[in-house]
Enzyme design. Structure first.
Site, PDB file in Angstrom:
ATOM      1  N   ASP A 209      28.336 -44.045  -0.229  1.00 48.52           N
ATOM      2  CA  ASP A 209      29.145 -44.671   0.823  1.00 48.52           C
ATOM      3  C   ASP A 209      29.689 -43.618   1.788  1.00 48.52           C
ATOM      4  O   ASP A 209      29.829 -42.449   1.428  1.00 48.52           O
ATOM      5  CB  ASP A 209      30.335 -45.416   0.204  1.00 48.52           C
ATOM      6  CG  ASP A 209      29.887 -46.568  -0.681  1.00 48.52           C
ATOM      7  OD1 ASP A 209      28.773 -47.075  -0.467  1.00 48.52           O
ATOM      8  OD2 ASP A 209      30.659 -46.937  -1.582  1.00 48.52           O
TER       9      ASP A 209
HETATM   10  N1  URA Z   1      29.031 -46.563  -6.145  1.00 44.63           N
HETATM   11  C1  URA Z   1      29.852 -46.825  -5.095  1.00 44.63           C
HETATM   12  O1  URA Z   1      30.679 -47.725  -5.140  1.00 44.63           O
HETATM   13  N2  URA Z   1      29.720 -46.062  -4.005  1.00 44.63           N
HETATM   14  C2  URA Z   1      28.850 -45.043  -3.909  1.00 44.63           C
HETATM   15  O2  URA Z   1      28.790 -44.384  -2.880  1.00 44.63           O
HETATM   16  C3  URA Z   1      28.010 -44.778  -5.008  1.00 44.63           C
HETATM   17  C4  URA Z   1      28.124 -45.570  -6.124  1.00 44.63           C
END
Ligand code: URA
Length: 228
Positions: A103
């Site tokens: 993310d």
């Molecule tokens: N899980 C999440 O919630 N975000 C990420 O970036 C990776 C795994």
């Protein structure tokens, strides 16, 4: 492969520009100057030089990079800095696929590869490659047993699936969790499902690859045998 296609794939210009380049500059395949854009080259066996400088080429390149917070796991975006903008010469002439996104507000280990099949292979749900995440939650964590038993969460298509942690270590609101899937926002949604908000998220391991001494924005090549 034709020399004009080879150089154009490496972003030295359009086919038309390569034609001009071959005339205006000294382009050599091994020791031999080439002018004809249709000249064939085997980039895995022969070396190419432009004005005496060797053209960097590898059939495939696999990179592990420390994605900093605020970078998008993408190749292009009009609003945010993208992870591939951190890639410098000689790798910046190649197009990378991103294997398993992080993310925008997450950081840590991300795999970039020029080999789309390899990216696909890493992300395939049946592969069950383990990933370790270090998270900071909004409050001390006590629901580890629920995540180890498994809970239902929604994926990116709003379909429910059963998510289970492989291992969890905790120290108040600081939690290290290992999972072997990579669904949309999976870690955040697993913690959300038991009443916590993830305030910080860092991926420190994919398979046997560890973030270790990479700093935010740093990257290096890795060997496929070191992943699994
Ligand atoms: N899980 C999440 O919630 N975000 C990420 O970036 C990776 C795994």
């Amino acid at each position: 492969m034709r020399i004009d296609k080879f150089l154009s794939n490496l972003k030295y210009g359009s086919r038309k520009e390569i034609k001009q380049l071959l005339r205006a500059h000294e382009v050599k395949i091994n020791l031999k100057r080439v002018i004809d854009p249709a000249t064939s080259i085997d980039p895995n066996k022969e070396l190419v030089f432009i004005d005496g400088e060797q053209v960097f080429y590898k059939e495939s390149i696999d990179i592990m990079i420390y994605k900093p917070v605020g970078y998008l796991s993408a190749n292009h975006d009009s609003m945010h800095s993208v992870i591939t903008s951190l890639i410098q010469a000689p790798y910046d002439r190649f197009d990378f696929s991103i294997a398993g996104r992080l993310d925008l507000d997450a950081e840590g280990l991300l795999i970039l590869t020029t080999d789309g099949n390899f990216a696909h292979h890493i992300m395939h749900p049946k592969k069950h490659i383990e990933k370790t995440y270090e998270v900071m939650l909004d409050k001390p964590f006590v629901h580890h047993q629920a995540l180890l038993n498994g809970i239902f969460v929604k994926d990116g298509y709003n379909d429910e699936y059963f998510a289970k942690a492989i291992a969890i270590k905790k120290n108040k609101e600081y939690v290290t969790i290992i999972i072997d899937e990579g669904k949309f926002h999976q870690v955040k949604r697993m913690f959300q499902a038991v009443g916590y908000e993830v305030l910080r998220l860092k991926r420190t391991r994919i398979g046997n690859l560890e973030l270790k001494d990479l700093k935010p924005g740093e990257y290096k090549e890795f060997e496929r045998k070191d992943l699994e």
